[in-house]
Write a protein that holds these residues in place. Structure first.
Motif, short mmCIF file in Angstrom:
data_model
loop_
_atom_site.label_atom_id
_atom_site.label_comp_id
_atom_site.label_asym_id
_atom_site.label_seq_id
_atom_site.Cartn_x
_atom_site.Cartn_y
_atom_site.Cartn_z
N TRP A 99 0.84 -1.18 0.00
CA TRP A 99 0.00 0.00 0.00
C TRP A 99 0.89 1.25 0.00
O TRP A 99 0.59 2.24 -0.64
CB TRP A 99 -0.91 -0.01 1.22
N VAL A 100 1.99 1.16 0.74
CA VAL A 100 2.93 2.28 0.78
C VAL A 100 3.51 2.48 -0.62
O VAL A 100 3.59 3.60 -1.11
CB VAL A 100 4.08 2.00 1.77
N GLY A 101 3.86 1.39 -1.24
CA GLY A 101 4.42 1.48 -2.58
C GLY A 101 3.44 2.10 -3.55
O GLY A 101 3.78 2.95 -4.36
N ARG A 102 2.20 1.71 -3.44
CA ARG A 102 1.19 2.23 -4.35
C ARG A 102 0.98 3.73 -4.09
O ARG A 102 0.85 4.52 -5.01
CB ARG A 102 -0.14 1.50 -4.17
N THR A 103 0.97 4.08 -2.82
CA THR A 103 0.79 5.47 -2.45
C THR A 103 1.90 6.33 -3.06
O THR A 103 1.65 7.40 -3.61
CB THR A 103 0.81 5.64 -0.91
N LEU A 104 3.11 5.84 -2.98
CA LEU A 104 4.23 6.60 -3.53
C LEU A 104 4.15 6.68 -5.04
O LEU A 104 4.55 7.67 -5.64
CB LEU A 104 5.56 5.96 -3.11
N SER A 105 3.61 5.62 -5.66
CA SER A 105 3.53 5.63 -7.12
C SER A 105 2.54 6.70 -7.58
O SER A 105 2.58 7.14 -8.72
CB SER A 105 3.08 4.26 -7.63
N GLN A 106 1.65 7.09 -6.68
CA GLN A 106 0.65 8.10 -7.02
C GLN A 106 1.12 9.50 -6.65
O GLN A 106 0.42 10.48 -6.83
CB GLN A 106 -0.66 7.83 -6.25
N LEU A 107 2.32 9.57 -6.07
CA LEU A 107 2.86 10.85 -5.60
C LEU A 107 3.08 11.83 -6.76
O LEU A 107 3.64 11.47 -7.79
CB LEU A 107 4.20 10.57 -4.91
N PRO A 108 2.62 13.07 -6.60
CA PRO A 108 2.82 14.06 -7.67
C PRO A 108 4.32 14.32 -7.86
O PRO A 108 5.09 14.29 -6.90
CB PRO A 108 2.09 15.30 -7.15
N SER A 109 4.71 14.53 -9.10
CA SER A 109 6.13 14.71 -9.41
C SER A 109 6.77 15.90 -8.71
O SER A 109 7.99 15.95 -8.52
CB SER A 109 6.31 14.85 -10.93
N ASP A 110 5.94 16.87 -8.31
CA ASP A 110 6.51 18.06 -7.67
C ASP A 110 6.51 17.96 -6.15
O ASP A 110 6.76 18.93 -5.45
CB ASP A 110 5.74 19.30 -8.11
N SER A 111 6.22 16.76 -5.64
CA SER A 111 6.18 16.58 -4.18
C SER A 111 7.54 16.80 -3.53
O SER A 111 8.58 16.49 -4.12
CB SER A 111 5.69 15.17 -3.86
#
Length: 100
Positions: free
Chosen positions: A37-49
Motif C-alpha cells: 500500500w505504501v508502494g502504491r501510495t508513492l507511485s501516485q505521488l505528484p512529481s513536484d512533491s
DNA sequence: CTCCTGACTCCAC
DNA sequence: TGTGGAGCCAGGA
C-alpha cells in the motif's frame, strides 16, 4: 488524518542520510503488513512533491525499480547526493529509528 | 462480485 | 547467494 497522510508524515520524518523500508513505513504509519500500500501510495505521488520518497527502499536494502530504469537512476542519484549510496549502486542502509 | 496488478515481504529450497 | 511461491490488500476494469 487518512492513511495516505499518515504515510506521508512518516516518510517526511525520515532524516537525511537515513533509510526506511516500505514495510517499516507501513508499520510506523499504523498500517502493519501493508508495504504494498505504501508502494502504491508513492507511485501516485505528484512529481513536484517535496516528500523524501527516495529514502524508502525495499526490505532487502535495494531500490525497488528495475536496475537501469530511469526511475532507478533518479532515486540512486538522490541517495548518492546525501551519502546513502555509491555510484556503483551499493546502498549504505542507515536504518531510521522512529522516535519512541 | 471476480480477476488482475503491483515503488512489498517472508520463508523454503 | 538466488529463485520461486504464497500471503498481502486496495484499486481499477
Amino acid at each position: 488524518m487518512n492513511e495516505q497522510e499518515k504515510i506521508y508524515q512518516v516518510i517526511a520524518s525520515i532524516p537525511k542520510g537515513r533509510l526506511c523500508s516500505y514495510g517499516e513505513v507501513a508499520k510506523l504509519a499504523g498500517l502493519p503488513g501493508r508495504a504494498r500500500w505504501v508502494g502504491r501510495t508513492l507511485s501516485q505521488l505528484p512529481s513536484d512533491s517535496r516528500l523524501p520518497w527516495f529514502r524508502v527502499i525495499s526490505a532487502q536494502g535495494k531500490i525497488s525499480f528495475p536496475a537501469h530504469s530511469a526511475a532507478y537512476q533518479r532515486q540512486l542519484a538522490l541517495l548518492i547526493a546525501e551519502g546513502s549510496a555509491e555510484p556503483s549502486g551499493k546502498i549504505h542502509w542507515r536504518q531510521y529509528r522512529w522516535p519512541s
